[in-house]
Design a protein around this motif. Sequence first.
Motif, mmCIF file in Angstrom:
data_model
loop_
_atom_site.group_PDB
_atom_site.id
_atom_site.type_symbol
_atom_site.label_atom_id
_atom_site.label_comp_id
_atom_site.label_asym_id
_atom_site.label_seq_id
_atom_site.Cartn_x
_atom_site.Cartn_y
_atom_site.Cartn_z
ATOM 1 N N ALA A 36 0.768 -1.254 -0.109
ATOM 2 C CA ALA A 36 0.052 -0.189 -0.031
ATOM 3 C C ALA A 36 0.861 1.160 -0.114
ATOM 4 O O ALA A 36 0.781 2.387 -0.837
ATOM 5 N N PRO A 37 2.005 1.312 0.668
ATOM 6 C CA PRO A 37 2.761 2.626 0.631
ATOM 7 C C PRO A 37 3.237 2.818 -0.838
ATOM 8 O O PRO A 37 3.365 3.868 -1.375
ATOM 9 N N GLY A 38 3.856 1.644 -1.230
ATOM 10 C CA GLY A 38 4.394 1.860 -2.516
ATOM 11 C C GLY A 38 3.550 2.023 -3.477
ATOM 12 O O GLY A 38 3.622 2.967 -4.506
ATOM 13 N N ALA A 39 2.171 1.668 -3.555
ATOM 14 C CA ALA A 39 1.098 2.269 -4.283
ATOM 15 C C ALA A 39 0.877 3.453 -4.078
ATOM 16 O O ALA A 39 0.494 4.256 -5.193
ATOM 17 N N THR A 40 1.007 4.044 -3.055
ATOM 18 C CA THR A 40 0.318 5.498 -2.769
ATOM 19 C C THR A 40 1.812 6.425 -3.499
ATOM 20 O O THR A 40 1.600 7.313 -4.235
ATOM 21 N N ARG A 41 3.007 5.810 -3.436
ATOM 22 C CA ARG A 41 4.069 6.517 -3.995
ATOM 23 C C ARG A 41 3.804 6.271 -5.577
ATOM 24 O O ARG A 41 3.954 7.579 -6.172
ATOM 25 N N ALA A 42 3.419 5.248 -6.142
ATOM 26 C CA ALA A 42 3.297 5.325 -7.580
ATOM 27 C C ALA A 42 2.076 6.220 -8.028
ATOM 28 O O ALA A 42 2.256 6.533 -9.040
ATOM 29 N N MET A 43 0.953 6.343 -7.166
ATOM 30 C CA MET A 43 -0.067 6.991 -7.605
ATOM 31 C C MET A 43 0.164 8.451 -7.437
ATOM 32 O O MET A 43 -0.123 9.239 -8.399
ATOM 33 N N GLU A 44 1.295 8.933 -6.654
ATOM 34 C CA GLU A 44 1.736 10.406 -6.814
ATOM 35 C C GLU A 44 2.351 10.721 -8.181
ATOM 36 O O GLU A 44 2.231 11.675 -8.677
ATOM 37 N N ALA A 45 3.138 9.735 -8.770
ATOM 38 C CA ALA A 45 3.678 9.894 -9.915
ATOM 39 C C ALA A 45 2.389 9.979 -11.083
ATOM 40 O O ALA A 45 2.685 10.736 -12.065
#
Length: 385
Positions: free
Chosen positions: A21-30
Motif C-alpha cells: 500500500a505505501p508503494g502504491a501510494t508513491r506510484a499514485m503520486e507519479a
Amino acid sequence: MLGPRPTAAGPAETDDAPLTAPGATRAMEAVLERVLEARLRQARDTDAVFTHEMAERVAGFVRRGGKRLRTAFVWCGWRAAGGSGDADAVLRTGAALELLQACALIHDDVMDGSPLRRGAPAVHVDFAHGHRAGPAGDGRANGSAESFGTSAAVLAGDLALAWADDLLTETALTSPYGPRLYDEWRAMRTEMVAGQYRDLRAQASGSSGSEEALTIAVLKSARYTVARPLALGASLAGAHPPALGALRAAGRCTGLAFQLRDDLLGAFGDPALTGKPADEDLRARKLTPLLAVAVRLAEAGGDRDAAAVLAPDAGALPGHSVERMRAALERTGARAEVEARIADLAASGLRHFEASGAAPAVQREFAALVERAAGVAPRPAEELV
C-alpha cells in the motif's frame, strides 16, 4: 509473475512481489503528477490568466498532499479481491480520489470559514489575499476581498471535481469493470453532498442528537474515506458480492473510527501536526459524535456547567469558553468513551476485512492502514473472539 508496474519515479520495474500500500501510494503520486501536468496544459490552451490564478492554484493545493489514505484503501480493496497484474486503473482511481478530496476540502473550508488547510492559508483565504494585492500588484481591486475569495474558491473546488470526474470516467471506459466502478463513484459523490448538507443543517438547527451526529459522520466521512475506496478497488478486481459486502462492512467500521479520531484531533489536536486550527469545531459548536456523547453524559450526570457550555444556544464562543468545552469533554468522560469506541470500531473493521477472504499479507497491510487512520493499533484477531 506480475508485469511491469509503475513506480514513484515514473519508469516501470518488473518484480515478482506486488506493490505494498505505501508503494502504491508513491506510484499514485507519479500518476497524479502526470494528470495534473496534462490538465495544466489543457488550461493553458484555454486562457493564461485562468491557468495562472486558478488552475495552478488547484494543482498546487493537490500537490501539498495529505494522508493519501483513500488511495491506500483503494489498493487494499483491489488486493483483497484478488487484484493482480496491471495496476494502472487502480492508481488512476486513487488519483481521481485525491482530486475529489481537493474539491471537498476547498468547499468545506469555505462553508466553515476555515483560515488554514494543510499548513497554509485555505484556498478562499489565498484568493482574498490576491484580491487585496490587486490584479497588477498595486493594491487596486474592486469589491470585497472576502466575497471574491469565496466565489473564486467555489470555482476552484468545481475545477478539482471536474478533473476528478474526467479521470475516473476515462479510467472506467478502459476497464472491463467500468460500470461497477462508476456506480461506486456516483454513489460516493451523492453521499458526500448529503453528508455536507446534513452537517450544515445540524449547525443551523443546533442539534445535539447522537443519531444525527452519527448519520453525518457516516455519510460525510466514513463511507467516503474508507468504505467506498475499498469498494472502488474491489470493483476493479471484479469482486464477488460476499467479499464486497465484507469489505463494505470493514470500511464502515474503519471509516467511522477515522472520523471519531478526526473529531478528537479537532478538539485536542496540535495545529502544527494537523495543519489546521485545533478549536474550529468547538468554536462553531459543530455537531460531531464527540459533542453528542458529551451532551448525553452531561445531562445524565447532572453536570449543569458542562451542559450549559455544550448547549446548542451557546453560540460563537470566545477562547475561554472553548477551554471550558474541552474541560467538559474530559470531565464528562466523553473523550474516554470516544477513544474506547475507536478501538472497538478498529477491531471490528479488522474482523470484517478478514471475512473478505483477503490474503494474510493484505490483512496485515489493512491493519497498518487502520492504525494510521484511527490512531490505534487494532487488537490481533485471536483477541477479537
